[in-house]
Design a protein around this motif. Structure first.
Motif, PDB file in Angstrom:
ATOM      1  N   LEU A 108       0.964  -1.154   0.120  1.00 21.94           N
ATOM      2  CA  LEU A 108       0.079  -0.072   0.097  1.00 21.94           C
ATOM      3  C   LEU A 108       0.739   1.184   0.140  1.00 21.94           C
ATOM      4  CD1 LEU A 108      -2.763   1.503   0.475  1.00 21.94           C
ATOM      5  CD2 LEU A 108      -2.314   1.248   2.969  1.00 21.94           C
ATOM      6  N   ALA A 109       1.901   1.251   1.004  1.00 21.02           N
ATOM      7  CA  ALA A 109       2.728   2.379   0.796  1.00 21.02           C
ATOM      8  C   ALA A 109       3.443   2.644  -0.298  1.00 21.02           C
ATOM      9  CB  ALA A 109       3.723   2.278   2.131  1.00 21.02           C
ATOM     10  N   MET A 110       3.968   1.284  -0.766  1.00 19.15           N
ATOM     11  CA  MET A 110       4.918   1.831  -2.061  1.00 19.15           C
ATOM     12  C   MET A 110       3.828   2.201  -3.386  1.00 19.15           C
ATOM     13  SD  MET A 110       8.025   1.243  -1.579  1.00 19.15           S
ATOM     14  CE  MET A 110       7.862   1.971   0.250  1.00 19.15           C
ATOM     15  N   VAL A 111       2.757   1.595  -3.539  1.00 18.42           N
ATOM     16  CA  VAL A 111       1.737   1.884  -4.509  1.00 18.42           C
ATOM     17  C   VAL A 111       1.311   3.485  -4.488  1.00 18.42           C
ATOM     18  CG1 VAL A 111      -0.575   1.880  -5.376  1.00 18.42           C
ATOM     19  CG2 VAL A 111       0.784  -0.447  -4.734  1.00 18.42           C
ATOM     20  N   ASN A 112       1.135   3.979  -3.345  1.00 19.08           N
ATOM     21  CA  ASN A 112       0.758   5.293  -3.183  1.00 19.08           C
ATOM     22  C   ASN A 112       1.968   6.195  -3.221  1.00 19.08           C
ATOM     23  OD1 ASN A 112      -2.234   5.543  -2.779  1.00 19.08           O
ATOM     24  ND2 ASN A 112      -1.718   3.861  -1.222  1.00 19.08           N
ATOM     25  N   LEU A 113       3.157   5.983  -2.954  1.00 14.39           N
ATOM     26  CA  LEU A 113       4.491   6.737  -3.093  1.00 14.39           C
ATOM     27  C   LEU A 113       4.604   6.628  -4.463  1.00 14.39           C
ATOM     28  CD1 LEU A 113       6.724   7.725  -1.332  1.00 14.39           C
ATOM     29  CD2 LEU A 113       8.079   5.813  -1.837  1.00 14.39           C
ATOM     30  N   GLN A 114       4.419   5.779  -5.340  1.00 17.15           N
ATOM     31  CA  GLN A 114       4.597   5.885  -7.074  1.00 17.15           C
ATOM     32  C   GLN A 114       3.431   6.872  -7.240  1.00 17.15           C
ATOM     33  OE1 GLN A 114       6.005   3.911  -8.960  1.00 17.15           O
ATOM     34  NE2 GLN A 114       5.010   3.951 -11.101  1.00 17.15           N
ATOM     35  N   ILE A 115       2.314   6.926  -6.931  1.00 13.04           N
ATOM     36  CA  ILE A 115       1.343   7.589  -7.327  1.00 13.04           C
ATOM     37  C   ILE A 115       1.656   9.371  -6.765  1.00 13.04           C
ATOM     38  CG2 ILE A 115      -1.068   8.426  -7.132  1.00 13.04           C
ATOM     39  CD1 ILE A 115      -0.356   6.097  -8.768  1.00 13.04           C
ATOM     40  N   THR A 116       2.043   9.231  -5.563  1.00 13.12           N
ATOM     41  CA  THR A 116       2.519  10.620  -5.248  1.00 13.12           C
ATOM     42  C   THR A 116       3.472  11.260  -6.046  1.00 13.12           C
ATOM     43  OG1 THR A 116       1.813  10.146  -3.040  1.00 13.12           O
ATOM     44  CG2 THR A 116       3.323  11.884  -3.209  1.00 13.12           C
ATOM     45  N   SER A 117       4.717  10.447  -6.268  1.00 12.15           N
ATOM     46  CA  SER A 117       5.725  10.781  -7.200  1.00 12.15           C
ATOM     47  C   SER A 117       5.237  11.458  -8.709  1.00 12.15           C
ATOM     48  CB  SER A 117       6.779   9.623  -7.328  1.00 12.15           C
ATOM     49  OG  SER A 117       7.588   9.943  -8.017  1.00 12.15           O
ATOM     50  N   LYS A 118       4.338  10.480  -9.292  1.00 18.40           N
ATOM     51  CA  LYS A 118       3.819  10.895 -10.446  1.00 18.40           C
ATOM     52  C   LYS A 118       2.948  12.147 -10.314  1.00 18.40           C
ATOM     53  CE  LYS A 118       6.118   7.930 -12.634  1.00 18.40           C
ATOM     54  NZ  LYS A 118       7.230   8.263 -13.118  1.00 18.40           N
ATOM     55  N   SER A 119       2.152  12.279  -9.293  1.00 17.07           N
ATOM     56  CA  SER A 119       1.486  13.527  -9.136  1.00 17.07           C
ATOM     57  C   SER A 119       2.451  14.772  -9.207  1.00 17.07           C
ATOM     58  CB  SER A 119       0.600  13.390  -7.819  1.00 17.07           C
ATOM     59  OG  SER A 119      -0.027  12.499  -7.816  1.00 17.07           O
ATOM     60  N   ASN A 120       3.424  14.699  -8.494  1.00 18.19           N
ATOM     61  CA  ASN A 120       4.491  15.841  -8.207  1.00 18.19           C
ATOM     62  C   ASN A 120       5.088  16.062  -9.631  1.00 18.19           C
ATOM     63  OD1 ASN A 120       4.093  16.106  -5.590  1.00 18.19           O
ATOM     64  ND2 ASN A 120       5.650  14.706  -4.928  1.00 18.19           N
ATOM     65  N   GLU A 121       5.303  14.909 -10.438  1.00 21.50           N
ATOM     66  CA  GLU A 121       5.710  15.189 -11.576  1.00 21.50           C
ATOM     67  C   GLU A 121       4.945  15.742 -12.650  1.00 21.50           C
ATOM     68  OE1 GLU A 121       7.046  11.944 -15.475  1.00 21.50           O
ATOM     69  OE2 GLU A 121       7.131  11.444 -13.417  1.00 21.50           O
TER      70      GLU A 121
END
Length: 590
Positions: free
Chosen positions: A271-284
């Motif tokens: 869960l943490a890694m999936v949402n970290l992935q999404i957060t990173s792409k949101s910043n991008e």
């Protein structure tokens, strides 16, 4: 993911047709065939995940027309491999299928070491009339074969071989060992005579009517190559980097991606890694001021949907933990309910799909997740399989016994109910011990011989039953090799298992989630089989006594074990489930 099938040698094209029909659920988007007149026929059921265009349908020919590929799985690092091959091969599609073909042409067998993915594929060389086939490192994707009437048959599921007329006779050694020791056969065995499987990390060639099998992946050698003498913090940093990259690679898809979740540590990390992935792409996305960011050729950026199952039994359900985990992440949650009265029908359906014994009522519950995901058009799901095996997460790893079941004291195997002649056919497995450390050898056993192989088989069948793809980011070979190489003190400290993994999770999750006790059981299987479903269970036992396998058992002892269980001696329900599995699989007609 897809289904593959083929016949090399003396073939009937009609047999290939029925093989493909039996595996249609594995790939409903397109069915294709290739025929090398007088030599071979190959077939493919496609589930379109990457490059949805018809150009990527299979069987897939290379530019010269010499090689024909049928491929089940995904090559996650296909973009990186494609880049290295861009001047050596003229690509016509955007698919990982063509990248696999190009890699084989350029590198030969050595291409296997460059692949990060799950795969079982076959390539026919219509010039040399040779078949080459290979399976991924841990055997995520299946490959079954049989030699019958001087021809080589292969497929993704056992049923596709039986429908051609190959007799469905039980492999009594494997069945006896299953009842006596709880094993599911060695990596090359199945529960049916005359049908073998290519072990994970191996390839085969079929030429001149002979099968040549070789091991291409030596896990212990790769473990020995890992970085040495790292501090705890250095190792943790390296593992986190690998973990993030593994998740990133497994988001590559041209269809929606979701994930399965339970209340445990492994799901918490996912869960943490999936949402970290999404957060990173949101910043991008914000930085680039564009409307939609795609992860290379991956899905559109959005909150990723989570799936879990429950049974309305508070003693087993992990739903409260799951809901607590999602409070801060706000991932949409789809909750799938399994009820006791559904079990008999679902068991019959699952037996037809699995072809061999499987993991009980939890498997039925897990299957309902994929059924719902397909309805939701979420065609790819990630799950958390593999962390216990690489981080020494089971209690028996540090105990001086040969246990392979978490949280069970005493033997779950009831050999008294077996006839003497049948029990004599059982062979206690002797697993390799390539490491000096006993804990590592137990982890190795679970990874290559017991827990992981059977879990991967169960999960492949249930995801494919509903035409969905399951990806296992924690079984990225880089993660497993590195974790195995680390000192035991990094894995177990002060009596706490998966120590480094918990330290990683603490950076993203609350301590009550990170240090929640491990729960060995997720469904009330013991109670349902002894209470709610007792009449059905009794019918299954009665059915065994009039079946073709009745001589495997002592009728008196069989009924004695059943009555003991129904009367409350039900710490373990494994032997009851074994009998149900046998009865239901014998009912399945080809």
């Amino acid at each position: 993911m897809c289904g593959i099938a083929g016949i090399i040698g003396d073939y009937k094209e009609a047999n290939l047709d029925i093989m493909l029909s039996s595996q249609h659920h594995r790939g409903p988007d397109f069915t294709g065939k290739y025929k090398d007149e007088g030599f071979a026929v190959l077939g493919h059921n496609r589930l379109a995940i990457i490059d949805l265009s018809s150009q990527s349908n299979q069987p897939f020919k290379d530019n010269s027309g010499r090689y024909i590929l049928i491929f089940n799985g995904e090559i996650y690092n296909y973009l990186e491999i494609r880049k290295t091959l861009q001047y050596q091969y003229d690509f016509k599609t955007e698919s990982d299928t063509e990248v696999l073909m190009a890699a084989f042409i350029v590198y030969g067998v050595a291409c296997l070491h460059k692949l990060n993915g799950m795969f079982a594929f076959a390539i026919w060389d219509n010039q040399t009339k040779t078949l080459f086939a290979a399976r991924d490192r841990f055997g995520v994707k299946p490959f079954y074969y049989s030699i019958n009437n001087n021809s080589f048959y292969f497929s993704s599921e056992i049923k596709a071989l039986h429908v051609t007329g190959i007799e469905k006779n039980p492999n009594e050694k494997v069945w006896a060992s299953y009842f006596a020791f709880g094993t599911y056969g060695m990596p090359d065995e199945t529960f049916w005579e005359g049908i073998s499987q290519l072990p994970g990390g191996h390839f085969l060639e079929f030429k001149h009517h002979q099968v040549i099998i070789q091991k291409w992946y030596c896990f212990e050698d790769e473990v020995a190559k890992q970085p040495k003498n790292l501090s705890f913090e250095q190792a943790k940093k390296h593992y986190i980097a690998l973990l993030k990259d593994s998740i990133n690679l497994r988001f590559r898809a041209d269809v929606p991606v979701g994930f399965t979740i339970s209340g445990g540590l492994d799901s918490s990390v996912l869960l943490a890694m999936v949402n970290l992935q999404i957060t990173s792409k949101s910043n991008e996305k914000c930085d680039n001021e564009i409307q939609q960011v795609q992860n290379e050729n991956s899905i559109a950026l959005q909150a990723i949907k989570a799936y879990t199952f429950y049974t309305n039994n508070s003693d087993y359900d992990e739903l409260p933990w799951v809901e607590k985990m999602l409070v801060t992440t706000h991932n949409p949650l789809e909750k799938v309910l399994l009820q006791a009265n559904e079990v008999p029908y679902l068991v019959e359906k699952m037996s037809l799909q699995q072809d061999e014994p499987y993991g009980g009522i939890p498997t039925l519950a897990y299957a309902k997740i994929f059924e719902q995901a397909r309805i939701d058009k979420v065609l790819v799901l990630l799950d958390g399989q593999g962390m216990d095996e690489q981080w020494a997460g089971y209690d028996y790893y540090t105990q001086e016994n040969e246990a392979i079941l978490q949280g069970v004291t005493g033997s779950p195997y009831k050999t008294a109910m077996l006839s003497n002649s049948f029990l004599a056919k059982a062979i206690k497995p002797n697993y390799p011990k390539p490491f000096e450390d006993e804990v590592l050898n137990k982890q190795y056993r679970d990874l290559f011989y017991t827990k992981i192989p059977r879990a991967l088989r169960f999960n492949d069948r249930i995801s494919m039953l509903h035409s969905t793809e399951l990806r296992e980011p924690f079984l990225d070979y880089r993660l497993v090799e590195f974790a195995f190489s680390l000192p035991l003190d990094f894995k177990i400290r002060n009596g706490q298992s998966k120590y480094m993994l918990r330290e990683i999770a603490l950076e993203y999750l609350t301590s009550d989630l990170v240090f929640a006790p491990k729960r060995a059981l997720q469904t009330p299987q013991r109670e349902w089989l002894s209470e709610d479903l007792s009449a059905w269970v009794s019918q299954c036992f009665d059915g065994i006594e009039i079946s073709s396998c009745s001589e495997w058992f002592s009728s008196k002892e069989l009924q004695k074990e059943l009555q003991l269980y129904l009367n409350g001696n039900c710490q373990s329900s494994f032997h009851i489930w074994q009998c149900i599995s046998l009865y239901e699989l014998l009912k399945v007609k080809v």
